[in-house]
Enzyme design. Structure first.
Site, PDB file in Angstrom:
ATOM      1  CD1 TRP A 100      -1.225  13.271   0.225  1.00 54.31           C
ATOM      2  CD2 TRP A 100      -1.107  13.903  -1.914  1.00 54.31           C
ATOM      3  NE1 TRP A 100      -0.488  12.327  -0.458  1.00 54.31           N
ATOM      4  CE2 TRP A 100      -0.407  12.685  -1.772  1.00 54.31           C
ATOM      5  CE3 TRP A 100      -1.172  14.493  -3.181  1.00 54.31           C
ATOM      6  CZ2 TRP A 100       0.235  12.055  -2.838  1.00 54.31           C
ATOM      7  CZ3 TRP A 100      -0.537  13.873  -4.251  1.00 54.31           C
ATOM      8  CH2 TRP A 100       0.157  12.663  -4.073  1.00 54.31           C
ATOM      9  CG  ASP A 167      -7.676  14.844  -1.185  1.00 53.45           C
ATOM     10  OD1 ASP A 167      -8.232  13.764  -1.417  1.00 53.45           O
ATOM     11  OD2 ASP A 167      -6.464  15.051  -1.415  1.00 53.45           O
ATOM     12  CE  LYS A 191      -4.554   6.850  -1.638  1.00 56.41           C
ATOM     13  NZ  LYS A 191      -3.110   6.835  -1.642  1.00 56.41           N
TER      14      LYS A 191
END
Lengths: 354, 354
Positions: A100, A167, A191
């Site tokens: 990511w 992030d 999440k």
């Protein structure tokens, strides 16, 4: 029979959140209309959006004068682009701790010079780089606080004199750190926060408005802030489920209480990984994620029977990402201790079979 | 008591869609997990995404070899930018028929030359411009097929020799036209297709890949196509509700059947607007939208009692947009004839009071 849901995301939500969310689709707050068929400009939804934004800052213990919270569309993937669009004037520093981070770097490169000042790529991202020199001439430093795929996590937030961007998709609201160290952070909701389809962005307002480029409206944080996070029609249902989750979190003691629980669950699972002769942990011990425990079979051990046992015990979503292989137990906020115990019990049973 | 929901969007969905959507939040297809807590890579969700994409093209009667359907985030507002990012090399033509066209023009201007070749702005967008010369040297022509705020609609699709791009947010799946006349069209789901938080994009693949700029990943249609509309985590719940709505539409006869019903509902309401001494229609008669009927009070008539009657009769979402004032009855696919009849009855009762 409800499954034990170890999915890495979209992932488990609290039972009461699921139940209230389902009811809202039939009818919201006895208003005679479904949540998903009311105008986003109706007082009922405006109140939902405002509460979700306020409660986010409250739980993160951030000053409402300095910071603002937005619920946007596009996931962290769009934030890779938006953060650079709004902050990258000349050059930016990125720490690469996984796929990511890598994707964030790729998008930022379209808009300026990107320096990868540290990376754990050469060791398949099994650790968090340490002792990094962060020069002051970057527009910002970007990190990924938790690496879902590899099961690593920043346990120390880097100290910087430049804006810190993060992030936090897979560890937001899972622990209490000093969030005022960050200037911009974002998290795909799927999440610890809600279902997929909405992204929380928290930004310190004073860092915005400093780049010289023209920013398209939908990518401009200042426009979203000016329109109270409703520049265009927001994702109504996902945002409402985030509010329900934030309320559930607050009612259960907020970040301190959930961190304690998460530490406990993580200790249980990692202790078993380290004890069990069939498994070996993937990430460096000191960098292990409290959210995603990654582990592989010890060389020569066949996992077929373990997979069968998991299936039999209603354990779901335990397969590791293809970049790491093996297994990944995602133990997000809403995962009950009971599910961790059943997984551990299953690991023990498997150990006795080999 | 369920309300009669005339909301302009997010708006009414079919009862059976609402009911199935609510159940899926508790558990999807007896899999022991909620729809909103399963991985988007799970076979259950992959099947949902694939079915939604296929059924979209099937209902629109488009060739699956030539066209593809995507379910993306960001609403039409992000499509204003994406369409230009992917198609605008030098200059593009736009027909300005309302605030949303105006916003599309604004975003496209960041990427190239934009020619507003026709506009109804000087008459507060109460009509659709006609007899427009469309030269062949534009990269594309962009139109807004239905103008939610003003209640106007293109009843004839312009013939072009250049790619035709359209924002169909408020009339997609409401009528059967020759969709192969379009090369790219998009629609925020929250009118006839589903809840907010997902956007359908239909694109003729051969028009892509021709601009010279670097396109950020999240704004690049080719990347989304290559990843089967799952480049990043899609909005799972909104996409599922779209599939339920598409299935409902197919089971009820598809576009031909719904168009017939929509024509009937529109005739009922417009006949009453024209007959009733208290009200006057806003849009030019020949350009009236079949989706959003806009009307004002006749000069000198006080609407207070009408508002009270609407409230009493459980009529919701009838207030006109501030740019037009008065009233707007959005009569989307899922709105039952009964709701239209009750509105008409209320209009008649009000007429008797003035």
């Amino acid at each position: 029979m409800k499954k034990h849901n170890f999915s890495a995301g979209p992932s488990i939500l609290a039972d009461e959140v699921i139940s209230k969310a389902s009811k809202s689709v039939i009818e919201l707050n006895n208003i005679g209309l479904s949540l998903i068929e009311i105008s986003h400009r109706s007082p009922d939804f405006v109140a939902i959006m405002e509460k979700a934004r306020e409660l986010s800052l409250e739980l993160l213990n951030l000053d409402k004068e300095k910071y603002t919270a937005l619920f946007l569309q596009g996931g962290a993937s769009l934030q890779f682009l938006m953060s650079a669009y709004n902050l990258l004037e000349t050059k930016a520093a990125y720490i690469n701790t996984g796929s990511w981070s890598d994707k964030a770097i790729k998008e930022a490169k379209l808009l300026g010079e990107v320096h990868e000042i540290a990376s754990s790529k050469s060791k398949n991202y099994n650790h968090i780089p340490k002792n990094i020199l962060i020069k002051n001439d970057y527009d910002y430093l970007h990190i990924t606080t938790n690496n879902t795929i590899y099961g690593t996590q920043f346990h120390e937030i880097p100290n910087t004199n430049i804006p810190l961007v993060a992030d936090m998709s897979s560890d937001i609201f899972s622990r209490n750190v000093d969030f005022s160290k960050f200037d911009l952070f974002y998290a795909g909701a799927q999440k610890n926060l809600g279902p997929s389809g909405v992204t929380l962005v928290v930004v310190k307002k004073e860092i915005l408005g400093k780049v010289s480029r023209n920013i398209p409206s939908m990518l401009n944080y200042l426009i979203h802030i000016d329109k109270d996070s409703m520049f265009n029609t927001p994702p109504v249902f996902p945002t409402y489920v985030c509010l329900l989750t934030l309320e559930w979190l607050k009612n259960n003691g907020g970040l301190d209480a959930i961190e304690k629980l998460n530490n406990y669950k993580a200790k249980l699972i990692y202790d078993e990984i380290d004890r069990n002769k069939a498994f070996v942990g993937f990430a460096e011990i000191e960098d292990r994620s409290l959210m995603n425990a990654t582990f592989n079979l010890v060389n020569g051990v066949d996992g077929k029977k373990f997979n069968e046992l998991c299936l039999k015990n209603n354990i779901s979503g335990i397969k590791g990402h293809r970049s790491v292989g093996g297994y990944r137990a995602s133990i997000y906020n809403a995962l009950p201790i009971e599910s961790v115990e059943i997984l551990i019990d299953t690991m023990k049973k498997f150990e006795n079979l080999i």
